[in-house]
Design a protein around this motif. Structure first.
Motif, PDB file in Angstrom:
ATOM      1  N   THR A 120      33.677  29.123 -85.279  1.00  0.00           N
ATOM      2  CA  THR A 120      33.611  27.942 -84.421  1.00  0.00           C
ATOM      3  C   THR A 120      35.023  27.403 -84.218  1.00  0.00           C
ATOM      4  O   THR A 120      35.643  26.924 -85.164  1.00  0.00           O
ATOM      5  CB  THR A 120      32.716  26.860 -85.036  1.00  0.00           C
ATOM      6  N   VAL A 121      35.504  27.487 -83.003  1.00  0.00           N
ATOM      7  CA  VAL A 121      36.891  27.101 -82.701  1.00  0.00           C
ATOM      8  C   VAL A 121      36.976  25.594 -82.466  1.00  0.00           C
ATOM      9  O   VAL A 121      36.341  25.081 -81.532  1.00  0.00           O
ATOM     10  CB  VAL A 121      37.407  27.856 -81.457  1.00  0.00           C
ATOM     11  N   SER A 157      36.615  23.571 -78.949  1.00  0.00           N
ATOM     12  CA  SER A 157      35.824  24.312 -77.959  1.00  0.00           C
ATOM     13  C   SER A 157      34.569  23.523 -77.601  1.00  0.00           C
ATOM     14  O   SER A 157      34.185  22.574 -78.285  1.00  0.00           O
ATOM     15  CB  SER A 157      35.423  25.679 -78.517  1.00  0.00           C
ATOM     16  N   ALA A 158      33.931  23.936 -76.505  1.00  0.00           N
ATOM     17  CA  ALA A 158      32.695  23.263 -76.085  1.00  0.00           C
ATOM     18  C   ALA A 158      31.635  23.366 -77.167  1.00  0.00           C
ATOM     19  O   ALA A 158      30.936  22.383 -77.471  1.00  0.00           O
ATOM     20  CB  ALA A 158      32.197  23.876 -74.782  1.00  0.00           C
ATOM     21  N   GLU A 159      31.509  24.544 -77.793  1.00  0.00           N
ATOM     22  CA  GLU A 159      30.508  24.723 -78.847  1.00  0.00           C
ATOM     23  C   GLU A 159      30.795  23.793 -80.018  1.00  0.00           C
ATOM     24  O   GLU A 159      29.891  23.155 -80.562  1.00  0.00           O
ATOM     25  CB  GLU A 159      30.497  26.178 -79.321  1.00  0.00           C
ATOM     26  N   TRP A 160      32.055  23.713 -80.417  1.00  0.00           N
ATOM     27  CA  TRP A 160      32.457  22.851 -81.530  1.00  0.00           C
ATOM     28  C   TRP A 160      32.107  21.396 -81.239  1.00  0.00           C
ATOM     29  O   TRP A 160      31.552  20.684 -82.084  1.00  0.00           O
ATOM     30  CB  TRP A 160      33.956  23.021 -81.755  1.00  0.00           C
ATOM     31  N   LEU A 212      44.019  18.718 -76.242  1.00  0.00           N
ATOM     32  CA  LEU A 212      43.318  19.496 -75.220  1.00  0.00           C
ATOM     33  C   LEU A 212      42.884  18.611 -74.059  1.00  0.00           C
ATOM     34  O   LEU A 212      42.790  17.388 -74.191  1.00  0.00           O
ATOM     35  CB  LEU A 212      42.084  20.162 -75.839  1.00  0.00           C
ATOM     36  N   THR A 244      36.931  17.013 -71.760  1.00  0.00           N
ATOM     37  CA  THR A 244      35.776  17.570 -71.060  1.00  0.00           C
ATOM     38  C   THR A 244      34.575  16.647 -71.253  1.00  0.00           C
ATOM     39  O   THR A 244      34.621  15.695 -72.039  1.00  0.00           O
ATOM     40  CB  THR A 244      35.423  18.961 -71.601  1.00  0.00           C
ATOM     41  N   ASP A 278      31.929  17.370 -72.807  1.00  0.00           N
ATOM     42  CA  ASP A 278      31.485  17.474 -74.201  1.00  0.00           C
ATOM     43  C   ASP A 278      32.253  16.502 -75.083  1.00  0.00           C
ATOM     44  O   ASP A 278      31.687  15.897 -76.010  1.00  0.00           O
ATOM     45  CB  ASP A 278      31.668  18.906 -74.714  1.00  0.00           C
TER      46      ASP A 278
END
Length: 448
Positions: free
Chosen positions: A150-151, A154-157, A193, A196, A198
């Motif tokens: 899990t980066v 990132s969007a998933e994170w 970053l 976004t 998210d």
């Protein structure tokens, strides 16, 4: 060394498969392979050639790849279809079916590639959350959130951080919810970053946690900062989420007209988005504000919440569906429909389950009010006693203090001054206002 490990792995797999099929070593023998050679393979003393593997695989009705790697391609394909079915069931709001499909696939995770296993684990956690099984969802979400794959940023994170923060808030652990949300936002700031939707959703969730904790100043400051960011970089849905939470902050500060204006703006922004669940939840919020604003409109409130409920029955969590039932019950109390209000509160309790949660206490507050409206004072007292017992398990928070206040008001209507006084004291204690200690005998007497 590698060859020894390979021999041992193939031998072990060969022995287990043979035994599972009820075969003996001689059953695998042929003109080219003796039973003693099969024994040497199974004990890891020989690495079979390709030709021997093909012969053994044929007798065992499996693939050579399975004997070598443990993977069964046909089985893997079946399991991948099961995960895909789980994804489809989740999108359709069939969370029970989704959970079963993901769990069945994960029971044979060794047959799946890493990406599919990860997808199934995320789906399983999401299904558990939507079914209201938050204590089971939290460790799965933590495992994924802290996974090296899990980066951060990132969007998933970000989505995992939001889910964890939300789950901790719903189970009443506001300390962990705030700590996790603040740490995640801090990490994003450090990474530098681009913002976004998210990331905005993470901020929105943290605002809600601040409000539940009673930290309205922090909630207001974060909402004001994120509105500026959202206007610059957010999509319509991202901006809508921020205005939505800013509206709830305004309501918490007693600024109902401003709250309605902010939520109306959020509705306009989200109406053109395809996020059915978020739009339904926002309609619910707007209906709730109309019920508790300076000029209550119970009929319009009920209409909006019913619209939201219809959508959330398809795509929402059990907690969101229960919230709809509770607020519909309040609307019906305003409309004089006490029996209908009581029935809705009972349905809400059925969705919430037996865990002591704020929603369960609020449902019982509605039930007690409905019983009092029907002149059933004894029944109301019984319900309030249960509500108090559940309140005793909740951590200190602004929301829990408000519930104690509601319970105190209802004890007063039941003409039970001792119980109402105790409830009011609990409410004050939960917001940090505690009773002064009584002077000791030594202080008031012979200490001069």
């Amino acid at each position: 060394m590698k060859r020894d490990r390979e021999a041992d792995t193939i031998g072990k797999r060969l022995r287990e498969l043979r035994r599972s099929k009820g075969l003996h070593q001689q059953d695998l023998a042929s003109d080219e392979i003796s039973s003693s050679y099969v024994s040497l393979i199974e004990t890891g003393k020989r690495v079979p050639s390709e030709a021997v593997l093909r012969s053994l695989a044929k007798k065992l009705d499996c693939t050579v790849e399975y004997l070598v790697s443990g993977r069964n391609e046909s089985r893997a394909s079946e399991l991948q279809l099961k995960v895909a079915f789980g994804d489809m069931a989740s999108r359709n709001g069939d969370n029970g079916d989704a959970l079963q499909a993901y769990s069945e696939a994960l029971a044979h995770a060794d047959q799946l590639d890493a990406a599919t296993v990860r997808r199934a684990r995320r789906g399983q956690a999401q299904a558990l959350e939507k079914l209201g099984r938050l204590e089971a969802a939290i460790p799965l979400l933590h495992e994924l959130y802290e996974d090296a794959e899990t980066v951060p940023g990132s969007a998933e994170w970000a989505q995992l951080a939001v889910a964890l923060c939300r789950c901790y808030r719903l189970v009443g652990d506001l300390t962990l919810a705030v700590e996790l949300g603040e740490a995640a936002l801090g990490r994003l700031n450090t990474l530098g970053l681009d913002v976004t939707d998210d990331h905005l959703q993470l901020g929105s969730t943290l605002i809600a946690c601040y409000m539940d904790r009673g930290d309205l100043t922090r909630a207001n400051l974060l909402a004001s900062r994120l509105i500026g960011v959202a206007e610059l970089v957010g999509s319509r849905a991202g901006r809508g989420a921020i205005y939505w939470n800013a509206g709830m902050v305004a309501e918490s500060r007693g600024q109902t007209d401003e709250a309605l204006a902010l939520v109306e703006r959020a509705l306009v922004l989200m109406a053109e988005d395809d996020g059915v669940r978020h739009l339904a939840m926002l309609k619910h919020t707007y209906g709730w504000l109309m019920l508790y604003g300076p000029k209550p409109d119970a009929a319009r409130s009920k209409e909006l919440i019913l619209e939201a409920q219809t959508a959330l029955l398809e795509v929402g969590s059990t907690s969101e569906q229960a919230d709809c039932e509770i607020d519909l019950a309040f609307a019906e109390l305003h409309l004089g429909e006490s029996d209908a209000a009581f029935a809705r509160a009972q349905r809400a309790l059925g969705l919430i389950g037996s865990e002591p949660r704020p929603e369960a206490v609020l449902a019982r507050v509605v039930m007690a009010r409905a019983l009092l409206a029907s002149d059933d004072t004894a029944g109301a007292r019984d319900v309030l006693t249960t509500a108090e017992r559940q309140l005793g398990h909740l951590a200190d928070s602004r929301r829990a203090a408000a519930l104690w206040r509601h319970v105190g008001d209802l004890w007063e209507r039941c003409e039970r001054p001792a119980e109402s006084g105790r409830a009011y004291r609990e409410a004050l204690s939960m917001v940090g206002l505690r009773r002064l200690p009584a002077p000791s005998d030594s202080f008031s007497g012979s200490a001069r």
